[in-house]
Design a protein around this motif. Sequence first.
Motif, PDB file in Angstrom:
ATOM      1  N   ALA A 125      36.201   0.594  -6.388  1.00 47.04           N
ATOM      2  CA  ALA A 125      36.368   0.198  -7.790  1.00 47.04           C
ATOM      3  C   ALA A 125      36.539   1.403  -8.700  1.00 47.04           C
ATOM      4  N   ILE A 126      36.439   2.616  -8.156  1.00 51.35           N
ATOM      5  CA  ILE A 126      36.555   3.817  -8.983  1.00 51.35           C
ATOM      6  C   ILE A 126      37.594   4.763  -8.383  1.00 51.35           C
ATOM      7  N   GLY A 127      37.882   5.846  -9.113  1.00 56.57           N
ATOM      8  CA  GLY A 127      38.904   6.773  -8.652  1.00 56.57           C
ATOM      9  C   GLY A 127      40.295   6.247  -8.917  1.00 56.57           C
ATOM     10  N   ALA A 128      41.293   6.823  -8.248  1.00 54.12           N
ATOM     11  CA  ALA A 128      42.690   6.441  -8.470  1.00 54.12           C
ATOM     12  C   ALA A 128      42.937   4.978  -8.117  1.00 54.12           C
ATOM     13  N   ILE A 129      42.402   4.532  -6.970  1.00 54.55           N
ATOM     14  CA  ILE A 129      42.553   3.131  -6.578  1.00 54.55           C
ATOM     15  C   ILE A 129      41.830   2.228  -7.571  1.00 54.55           C
ATOM     16  N   GLY A 130      40.661   2.647  -8.010  1.00 53.74           N
ATOM     17  CA  GLY A 130      39.912   1.853  -8.975  1.00 53.74           C
ATOM     18  C   GLY A 130      40.662   1.664 -10.281  1.00 53.74           C
ATOM     19  N   ILE A 131      41.328   2.718 -10.740  1.00 58.68           N
ATOM     20  CA  ILE A 131      42.138   2.627 -11.954  1.00 58.68           C
ATOM     21  C   ILE A 131      43.247   1.597 -11.768  1.00 58.68           C
ATOM     22  N   ALA A 132      43.958   1.704 -10.639  1.00 58.94           N
ATOM     23  CA  ALA A 132      45.049   0.773 -10.368  1.00 58.94           C
ATOM     24  C   ALA A 132      44.546  -0.665 -10.279  1.00 58.94           C
ATOM     25  N   ARG A 133      43.415  -0.851  -9.612  1.00 55.49           N
ATOM     26  CA  ARG A 133      42.860  -2.196  -9.461  1.00 55.49           C
ATOM     27  C   ARG A 133      42.396  -2.757 -10.799  1.00 55.49           C
ATOM     28  N   ALA A 134      41.854  -1.913 -11.650  1.00 52.59           N
ATOM     29  CA  ALA A 134      41.385  -2.380 -12.959  1.00 52.59           C
ATOM     30  C   ALA A 134      42.539  -2.962 -13.770  1.00 52.59           C
ATOM     31  N   PHE A 135      43.668  -2.267 -13.766  1.00 53.84           N
ATOM     32  CA  PHE A 135      44.808  -2.761 -14.539  1.00 53.84           C
ATOM     33  C   PHE A 135      45.472  -3.956 -13.866  1.00 53.84           C
ATOM     34  N   ALA A 136      45.443  -3.995 -12.533  1.00 52.50           N
ATOM     35  CA  ALA A 136      45.962  -5.170 -11.832  1.00 52.50           C
ATOM     36  C   ALA A 136      45.130  -6.404 -12.181  1.00 52.50           C
ATOM     37  N   TYR A 137      43.800  -6.237 -12.174  1.00 52.42           N
ATOM     38  CA  TYR A 137      42.925  -7.365 -12.498  1.00 52.42           C
ATOM     39  C   TYR A 137      43.094  -7.783 -13.957  1.00 52.42           C
ATOM     40  N   PHE A 168      36.220   0.072 -18.234  1.00 51.28           N
ATOM     41  CA  PHE A 168      35.755   1.356 -17.707  1.00 51.28           C
ATOM     42  C   PHE A 168      34.341   1.658 -18.208  1.00 51.28           C
ATOM     43  N   TYR A 169      34.091   1.322 -19.469  1.00 52.99           N
ATOM     44  CA  TYR A 169      32.795   1.660 -20.075  1.00 52.99           C
ATOM     45  C   TYR A 169      31.718   0.632 -19.758  1.00 52.99           C
ATOM     46  N   GLU A 170      32.106  -0.616 -19.578  1.00 51.70           N
ATOM     47  CA  GLU A 170      31.102  -1.641 -19.282  1.00 51.70           C
ATOM     48  C   GLU A 170      30.725  -1.670 -17.804  1.00 51.70           C
ATOM     49  N   LYS A 171      31.570  -1.065 -16.943  1.00 51.24           N
ATOM     50  CA  LYS A 171      31.248  -1.086 -15.517  1.00 51.24           C
ATOM     51  C   LYS A 171      31.634   0.186 -14.769  1.00 51.24           C
ATOM     52  N   GLU A 196      37.630   9.979 -15.553  1.00 45.59           N
ATOM     53  CA  GLU A 196      37.444  10.682 -16.825  1.00 45.59           C
ATOM     54  C   GLU A 196      38.724  11.401 -17.234  1.00 45.59           C
ATOM     55  N   GLN A 197      39.373  12.049 -16.285  1.00 45.01           N
ATOM     56  CA  GLN A 197      40.623  12.743 -16.571  1.00 45.01           C
ATOM     57  C   GLN A 197      41.715  11.763 -16.975  1.00 45.01           C
ATOM     58  N   PHE A 198      41.743  10.620 -16.310  1.00 45.34           N
ATOM     59  CA  PHE A 198      42.718   9.592 -16.654  1.00 45.34           C
ATOM     60  C   PHE A 198      42.533   9.109 -18.087  1.00 45.34           C
ATOM     61  N   LEU A 199      41.294   8.792 -18.442  1.00 51.24           N
ATOM     62  CA  LEU A 199      41.040   8.283 -19.787  1.00 51.24           C
ATOM     63  C   LEU A 199      41.381   9.318 -20.853  1.00 51.24           C
ATOM     64  N   GLU A 200      41.086  10.579 -20.582  1.00 48.15           N
ATOM     65  CA  GLU A 200      41.423  11.638 -21.534  1.00 48.15           C
ATOM     66  C   GLU A 200      42.934  11.682 -21.761  1.00 48.15           C
ATOM     67  N   GLN A 201      43.698  11.613 -20.673  1.00 43.27           N
ATOM     68  CA  GLN A 201      45.153  11.624 -20.798  1.00 43.27           C
ATOM     69  C   GLN A 201      45.668  10.330 -21.426  1.00 43.27           C
ATOM     70  N   PHE A 202      45.047   9.204 -21.073  1.00 40.10           N
ATOM     71  CA  PHE A 202      45.456   7.915 -21.612  1.00 40.10           C
ATOM     72  C   PHE A 202      45.377   7.914 -23.136  1.00 40.10           C
ATOM     73  N   TYR A 203      44.259   8.400 -23.687  1.00 39.83           N
ATOM     74  CA  TYR A 203      44.088   8.396 -25.136  1.00 39.83           C
ATOM     75  C   TYR A 203      45.093   9.323 -25.822  1.00 39.83           C
ATOM     76  N   LYS A 204      45.403  10.441 -25.195  1.00 39.29           N
ATOM     77  CA  LYS A 204      46.402  11.350 -25.776  1.00 39.29           C
ATOM     78  C   LYS A 204      47.766  10.672 -25.837  1.00 39.29           C
ATOM     79  N   GLU A 205      48.126  10.021 -24.741  1.00 40.30           N
ATOM     80  CA  GLU A 205      49.427   9.356 -24.727  1.00 40.30           C
ATOM     81  C   GLU A 205      49.436   8.140 -25.643  1.00 40.30           C
ATOM     82  N   TRP A 206      48.311   7.445 -25.749  1.00 40.41           N
ATOM     83  CA  TRP A 206      48.236   6.272 -26.621  1.00 40.41           C
ATOM     84  C   TRP A 206      48.524   6.662 -28.066  1.00 40.41           C
ATOM     85  N   GLU A 207      48.005   7.806 -28.480  1.00 44.80           N
ATOM     86  CA  GLU A 207      48.191   8.288 -29.843  1.00 44.80           C
ATOM     87  C   GLU A 207      49.427   9.180 -29.974  1.00 44.80           C
ATOM     88  N   ALA A 208      50.147   9.328 -28.857  1.00 43.48           N
ATOM     89  CA  ALA A 208      51.359  10.143 -28.829  1.00 43.48           C
ATOM     90  C   ALA A 208      51.112  11.576 -29.298  1.00 43.48           C
TER      91      ALA A 208
END
Length: 214
Positions: A125-137, A168-171, A196-208
Amino acid sequence: MVIKQAELFVREQLGSDRSGHDWWHIDRVRKMALELAGLEGADPFVCELAALLHDVADEKLNESKEAGLEKVDSWLSMHLSGNPYEPVISHIRSIISTMSYNGGSNPPMTTLEGKVVQDADRLDAIGAIGIARAFAYGGSKGRSMHEPGKDFTGISYRSEENTTVHHFYEKLLKLKDLMNTEHARRLAQKRHQVMEQFLEQFYKEWEAVDGRNA
């Protein structure tokens, strides 16, 4: 023979799943459970069979938790009949019925095999696979990816009003500190850093703003 029959049963039950609880998730959990069982001295048969069957009973994939457990009970009774197997059936059922996160409300595992299978499932449920599974779900449930500024107070853990990023934050970011075994804790630390690295990059890209100071 029993393991092969379990594989066929699980493929039949979950082969068409698109929420991140498909056969490949099961297979990864099985492989990790066997690795952990070898390192910890747990019963490999109990760990492998519980890992294979665990999502057949998942209440997210059934009408209810009871309905899911009934599927597992029926299969176990059919394939592990006789007095010598009664403790095995009881053990596997106990693992499957209590291993889910369930908002952090389930009691801790009481057997080594339970701890091993729970760790294996949580690692997936965590790591690269966890990220992919979270968005799939999240996509399978119609959740949005992210809604900045949204107040999630009072929104239930499995509500479709949640977002994938909030999950990510609730689980997911809590799982690192909930591992039972030493090897799982080491792996979880690495996978946690990936998130953590993914979320940091995600927020940067979200705000462009990821192009600034590039």
